[in-house]
Design an enzyme around this catalytic site. Structure first.
Site: not given
Ligand code: NI
Length: 192
Positions: A111, A153-154
């Site tokens: 990330c 994830h986003e």
């Molecule tokens: Ni991320």
């Protein structure tokens, strides 16, 4: 004529910034036209990060439920062990998702807000998701494999979670150079 390349990248909110732990605000429909400039800045910032997949607005200190991502064909060979489908550049405003299976897959994630780190994260293998684009058009999609992982994830960033909040076993958390060096098959490492 685009002026995107002349815009300075936005500052990145790194782990520890309060905005990464907060639920981001919905974008009212009448504000959608204002999002175009934000998305341009987000894309410029994402491009500045090298070969990364996605960015959520809170990661650049913007309290809005906006995500951008793309899964380019060029990464297919790197991720040959994963189920990969190419996904064109996508702007998601006020996205929602839900799993369509109980099946969970373990996969590497990284990330932009946690520079140089990566870890193994459980995610649903198949989801349905929906979002508005900049024109206010509702899109509905299904996703599996890496595509599903990226969306989860986003969207997590919009609810105040980063991937380490989802890890069940922190022992896989590693610096990227160490994880890549120690991996027998670095092709299976997915970098979100
Ligand atoms: Ni991320």
């Amino acid at each position: 004529m685009t002026t995107r390349n002349t815009i300075a990248p936005l500052p990145i909110a790194k782990l520890g910034e309060r905005i990464l732990t907060q639920k981001a605000s919905e974008v009212p429909f009448e504000d959608f036209p204002l999002c175009k400039a934000i998305v341009d800045q987000m894309l410029n910032t994402l491009d500045d990060q090298g070969q990364r997949i996605g960015l959520a607005a809170p990661q650049v200190f913007i309290d809005k439920r906006i995500v951008i991502f793309r899964i380019p064909k060029s990464i297919h060979s790197r991720y040959k062990d994963a189920i990969i489908e190419e996904v064109p550049f996508t702007v998601m405003i006020n996205p929602l998702w839900r799993p369509v299976t109980d099946k969970i897959d373990q996969g590497w994630e990284a990330c932009i807000s946690l520079p140089n780190l990566m870890g193994i994260v459980p995610r649903y293998t198949e989801i349905e998701y929906e979002f508005y684009d900049l024109d206010g058009i509702l899109h509905q999609r299904t996703a599996s494999g890496f595509h599903s992982r990226v969306v989860q994830h986003e969207c997590d960033h919009l609810d105040g979670y980063v991937y380490i909040n989802r890890m069940k076993d922190l022992s896989s958390l590693a610096y990227e150079d160490v994880a890549l060096k120690n991996s027998k098959n670095s092709d299976d490492i997915e970098v979100v």
